[in-house]
Scaffold this active site. Sequence first.
Site, PDB file in Angstrom:
ATOM      1  CD  GLU A 258      -7.885  -3.615   3.142  1.00  0.00           C
ATOM      2  OE1 GLU A 258      -7.579  -3.070   4.236  1.00  0.00           O
ATOM      3  OE2 GLU A 258      -7.055  -3.797   2.235  1.00  0.00           O
ATOM      4  CG  HIS A 259      -8.860  -7.562   5.287  1.00  0.00           C
ATOM      5  ND1 HIS A 259      -8.031  -6.476   5.534  1.00  0.00           N
ATOM      6  CD2 HIS A 259      -8.415  -8.125   4.143  1.00  0.00           C
ATOM      7  CE1 HIS A 259      -7.120  -6.400   4.571  1.00  0.00           C
ATOM      8  NE2 HIS A 259      -7.323  -7.382   3.711  1.00  0.00           N
TER       9      HIS A 259
ATOM     10  CD  GLN B 185      -5.234  -5.664   8.040  1.00  0.00           C
ATOM     11  OE1 GLN B 185      -5.094  -4.569   7.528  1.00  0.00           O
ATOM     12  NE2 GLN B 185      -4.890  -6.793   7.424  1.00  0.00           N
TER      13      GLN B 185
ATOM     14  CG  ASP C   7      -2.932 -10.104   3.879  1.00  0.00           C
ATOM     15  OD1 ASP C   7      -3.863  -9.535   3.289  1.00  0.00           O
ATOM     16  OD2 ASP C   7      -2.584  -9.827   5.049  1.00  0.00           O
TER      17      ASP C   7
ATOM     18  CG  HIS D 240      -0.289  -3.915   6.949  1.00  0.00           C
ATOM     19  ND1 HIS D 240       0.659  -4.243   6.024  1.00  0.00           N
ATOM     20  CD2 HIS D 240      -1.217  -4.914   6.914  1.00  0.00           C
ATOM     21  CE1 HIS D 240       0.330  -5.399   5.441  1.00  0.00           C
ATOM     22  NE2 HIS D 240      -0.798  -5.831   5.965  1.00  0.00           N
TER      23      HIS D 240
ATOM     24  CG  HIS E 126     -29.513  11.840 -32.908  1.00  0.00           C
ATOM     25  ND1 HIS E 126     -28.798  13.009 -32.932  1.00  0.00           N
ATOM     26  CD2 HIS E 126     -28.878  11.033 -32.025  1.00  0.00           C
ATOM     27  CE1 HIS E 126     -27.783  12.915 -32.093  1.00  0.00           C
ATOM     28  NE2 HIS E 126     -27.800  11.720 -31.537  1.00  0.00           N
TER      29      HIS E 126
END
Lengths: 430, 430
Positions: free
Chosen positions: B327-328, B259, B361, B262, B420
């Site tokens: 996220e992970h 990670q 991934d 990145h 209505h």
Amino acid sequence: MQLLRTTDPDFDKKFRRIVRDRRESDVDVQRDVATILNEVRERGDAALVEYSMRFDDHRLTTEDDWRISAETCKAAYEALDPALNSALNTAAQRIRSYHENQLPADRDYTDHIGMRLGARWLPVDAAGLYVPGGRAAYPSSLLMNAIPAKVAGVERLVVVTPTPKGQTNPLVLAAAHIAGVDEMWRVGGAQAVAALAYGTDRIKRVDVVTGPGNAWVAEAKRQLYGVVGIDMVAGPSEILVIADANNNPEWIAADLLSQAEHDPTSQSILITDSEALARQVGDAIDLALMKLATAKTAKASWDAHGLIVIVESLDQAPALSDRLAAEHVELMVDDPQALFDQMRHAGSVFLGRHTPEAVGDYIAGPNHVLPTGRRARFASGLSVLDFMKRTSFIDASDAALAAIGPAAIRLAEAEGLPAHALSIAVRLNK
Amino acid sequence: MQLLRTTDPDFDKKFRRIVRDRRESDVDVQRDVATILNEVRERGDAALVEYSMRFDDHRLTTEDDWRISAETCKAAYEALDPALNSALNTAAQRIRSYHENQLPADRDYTDHIGMRLGARWLPVDAAGLYVPGGRAAYPSSLLMNAIPAKVAGVERLVVVTPTPKGQTNPLVLAAAHIAGVDEMWRVGGAQAVAALAYGTDRIKRVDVVTGPGNAWVAEAKRQLYGVVGIDMVAGPSEILVIADANNNPEWIAADLLSQAEHDPTSQSILITDSEALARQVGDAIDLALMKLATAKTAKASWDAHGLIVIVESLDQAPALSDRLAAEHVELMVDDPQALFDQMRHAGSVFLGRHTPEAVGDYIAGPNHVLPTGRRARFASGLSVLDFMKRTSFIDASDAALAAIGPAAIRLAEAEGLPAHALSIAVRLNK
């Protein structure tokens, strides 16, 4: 009201202009809302006290100023007229039943290489529901937002609602009791949405905010999208009626007016292959407007945005309907399913002559929170999914990793991400 | 890297600070993006020509300047190294298979009062996919966005991608060929997102825009939310590894670095009940950084945002993990399912010691586009649902309307909406 014929030489140009017309108020509240959100984030409850005084003439001091208790909601429920009590309960039960049918299934399977894969759905921990004050405080809206959240399994359902000069709406309180709302706060406007999203000392933050509101509320939701989950930002309401000659013009007039009475920006459209019906519906609307208590709003909407399109054949209707991608579409023809099969974009479709849109607004079961402003091209009505989220999962056996790990290593290397490759390689080379 | 122990007296305060830290760049591009969107809406292709020249040094003149043809993508695919060709195809096939399993079921049933109710899912007509240029142009991202759209049934899938000084990435073109992309335009930035949302003479508008991008692209998507559907706006990536003492520290080090490599804003976190493992992982990271080609980025991320939390017992891990809503999440323990059962909030979970996040991934099958920045509390990874929409429908028989119509009339009257009520009453009193 505008009358178009597909045979008009400039039909396409005029129809395109109607499709593009947004009808949304262009009041620019972006900066005001940004200020309000920031004040609530920084100063919490103190900011809520100030804004409630300023915008709602309501002083937040005692616990009762801040909250509407469960007992108060229960008392409002018990004081209901029996027929209304029964109607609200029938609506709640039917909405619950339809939305229970929507609950997504988890997935969990092991594929041919021995890799276990799946997805698990869970409700969000807490959801916030905005309920407008005053004229637009509808018990049906409360049920339509709150019940899907509860069916999804949300443990903490929080309502925020402005109470101008302290006033509340007993029908809304009764609906909150029926739906099982957990907390109810007397705050409204952009400041209430900020409190839900950021949390304050009194109001703990939630994960998702839904519910209708004015331009400030809508802009607050838009700006807070990502801090919390939100439902689609809604625009003015729409109905499209597709009808053959064999219809009672009074019924269609009432259906068109049932959207028009919501707001002057609402839009009611009739597509028909019958010149006679078109004329009769126009007359029936004029007649109905004479005795309707909401005639002022309905007439303003019909005059400004009402539209009748006369087609040569109803075969042309699905394509026109898809361009409008209307919130509500009624199919008043002999074989409504055949037309529905040819349509792609609509929020909700009402099949046959005995399904007025209003039955969906209140009691049929499907949600009445639907995409407007052509958003049915890509958006869906409110559902239990708006109150849930999905976690995917992967469980690789030793053998499964050996089977596909080398391919992943190649891709990671090609993308220039060596630690990605390493994390697989160290396991293969142990 | 920061080391915390749950036994630290100020643990909760420090952990809360980490949970709140957004790590997102606060570059304010709001006004610039608003200008760009407006220019593209008003001036269409002419604005694209100017912005492409200014931002990408790419002149849009001939057809080949504007578009990358299907033939060019096919040629890139055929020129691939065979091992890479096989890896990309394996990835595509596995992603397709997982997402086919996600397709929602329509519903159509008639209830006990004879009212037919249901919901129909359809794909959007057209989807746009943003593919970044330069370093972040990943073929895996193209597959992860394009394949769910195609599985959903989207007929027109449009890629926009900046080609600085005309340069393209052959791997991305090959992935576009595999995924069946229908159009590929050489435009990037906020202007490309605007073209997808509003349409220009050359680029017809789409209904949904997905895909990663820089701050301008993300802000353009945010501002255009509602004009088109978008996937969740993504923030910096995160991984959380929950590990017992019985682990190879090298494996965990590689996972954390996968990670970190990145982006400097990425975050890697280890939660363990083993002081020894924590120390060994720290050492293994230092060692791995010495030989990693992406060490500069990975070290910057690990130094600034890396975190090791030492717990007294792994029973404490699920609650901490839920607060991070990462996220992970990797579960490197003997019984990962037991931990997973106690967790509520995560984008994707990787169970067991042989499931490094990198396998997800690239090749496992589930989507790698996942909610970041604690949004897993309410958001889900990209799926076929992002490229579909649901239309509810109601078909009331005469008898069904008679059964529940009166209750709806009562509710409409109580809400002050007489048209209505009328639309139902006229049908009951015929």
